[in-house]
Write an enzyme that holds these catalytic residues in place. Structure first.
Site, PDB file in Angstrom:
ATOM      1  N   ASP A   1       0.911  -1.150   0.123  1.00 12.44           N
ATOM      2  CA  ASP A   1       0.047  -0.050   0.066  1.00 12.44           C
ATOM      3  C   ASP A   1       0.794   1.297   0.200  1.00 12.44           C
ATOM      4  O   ASP A   1       1.775   1.258  -0.546  1.00 12.44           O
ATOM      5  CB  ASP A   1      -1.037  -0.056   1.221  1.00 12.44           C
ATOM      6  CG  ASP A   1      -1.936   0.821   1.112  1.00 12.44           C
ATOM      7  OD1 ASP A   1      -3.101   1.021   0.472  1.00 12.44           O
ATOM      8  OD2 ASP A   1      -1.914   1.861   2.022  1.00 12.44           O
TER       9      ASP A   1
ATOM     10  N   HIS B   1      -6.956  -6.632  -0.942  1.00 11.16           N
ATOM     11  CA  HIS B   1      -6.038  -5.639  -0.866  1.00 11.16           C
ATOM     12  C   HIS B   1      -4.904  -5.964   0.290  1.00 11.16           C
ATOM     13  O   HIS B   1      -3.750  -5.500  -0.033  1.00 11.16           O
ATOM     14  CB  HIS B   1      -6.785  -4.284  -0.497  1.00 11.16           C
ATOM     15  CG  HIS B   1      -5.615  -3.276  -0.087  1.00 11.16           C
ATOM     16  ND1 HIS B   1      -4.963  -2.516  -1.387  1.00 11.16           N
ATOM     17  CD2 HIS B   1      -5.222  -2.274   0.879  1.00 11.16           C
ATOM     18  CE1 HIS B   1      -4.396  -1.664  -0.959  1.00 11.16           C
ATOM     19  NE2 HIS B   1      -4.440  -1.505   0.427  1.00 11.16           N
TER      20      HIS B   1
END
Length: 326
Positions: A109, A304
């Site tokens: 991320d 994610h």
């Protein structure tokens, strides 16, 4: 609020170092070539809990810091202290504070962005770079905030994050429930979401009210995150988003520069960041800017939270990549 007790995990130790003049908390395990593990938003060193032990068992020294603004690492009050130059500077200083000269730098991320830029700015320190979820993209010709408004509208969630105090107040109302909603809502198998914050609503309204915790996230895991964010708040992490325009200005000298160290990219099949990209072209597109790319791998069924949802696969990929360097 008093600091919660750090979770006890086999083989993992904790300490606080002086890094770039500030306190930085790190979790570490093992001995051997250094692998740094950089987390994203809203995470902590703890998101690498599986990889720390796995890398140590494979003969590496694995170190996962709480990044600037998170957990037990210092959080400057001024938003302009969270630019990409500050964040890369922290990584450079951490390598030195650990007594090392080079490292494999892996990130997820926002940590992926920091890893890519560390390799771009200081290739002399980076044996290899691994990015997860967010592929490297060269500096765009249009500043990011106007580009987001043009592409996604005024209520795009990153634009919503720009107003100081708004998103952090929402996330702080019920920290465990908010984290549960965000983590579950962007995991593998979650329905796609519209990234535009609804009129009169908040960021968490992007995600449905979740059912039970996903199988990769236990009540204990959630409690570790919630305990730290309840104490620190979310402003430090959100300030990374509040430097998007500054970062665009600051990286002008790097326009069209390439990442030279060997590289690896991992992302989940269901990750909202890459869901709209042509996966068949991802390797070729990445290799334009990271010519040393060894692999771009899409993890089936993964969302994610790459290294938490599929820890064994991610650990194995990092071990294979790091073992093949030099």
């Amino acid at each position: 609020m008093a600091e919660p007790t750090l979770p006890t995990l086999p083989g993992i130790t904790h300490r606080t170092l002086r890094v770039a003049g500030r306190a930085m908390h790190v979790a570490e395990a093992g001995e051997g070539p250094l692998v740094l593990l950089l987390h994203g938003f809203p995470e902590l060193w703890y998101s690498w809990r599986h990889q720390l032990g796995g890398l140590a068992a494979a003969g590496f020294r694995a170190v996962a810091p709480d990044m600037r603004g998170y957990g037990r690492t210092d959080s400057p009050a001024e938003a302009d202290q969270y630019t990409i130059h500050h964040l890369v500077g922290d990584v450079v200083a951490l390598i030195g504070a650990l007594g090392e000269r080079r490292a494999v730098v892996a990130g997820h991320d926002w940590g992926s962005q920091v890893a890519w830029h560390t390799a771009l700015m200081r290739p002399d320190l980076v044996r290899g770079v691994a990015g997860m979820s967010i592929p490297y993209r060269p500096r765009a010709g249009l500043p990011p905030l106007p580009a987001m408004r043009r592409a996604a509208g005024e209520r795009f969630y990153m634009l919503h994050f720009q107003e100081p105090g708004v998103a952090e107040a929402e996330l702080a109302r019920d920290v465990p429930a908010g984290l549960h909603r965000l983590l579950a809502g962007t995991a593998g198998g979650a329905p796609p979401f519209d990234p535009a914050v609804p009129e009169g609503g908040g960021f968490l309204d992007l995600f449905p009210v979740p059912g039970p915790l996903p199988d990769w996230l236990s009540e204990r895991d959630l409690a570790v995150y919630a305990g730290e964010f309840a104490r620190t708040g979310f402003t430090g992490g959100l300030n990374w988003y509040r430097n998007l325009h500054r970062n665009w200005d600051l990286t002008a000298p790097l326009n069209r520069a390439r990442i030279e160290p060997p590289a690896l990219f991992l992302a989940g099949e269901h990750d909202f960041v890459v869901r709209g990209l042509d996966h068949s072209r991802l390797t070729d597109d990445l290799r334009l800017w990271a010519p040393g790319l060894r692999e771009a791998r899409i993890l089936p069924g993964c969302g994610h939270w790459t290294q938490q949802e599929q820890p064994a696969e991610v650990t194995a990929a990092l071990v294979e990549f790091a073992s093949a360097l030099d």
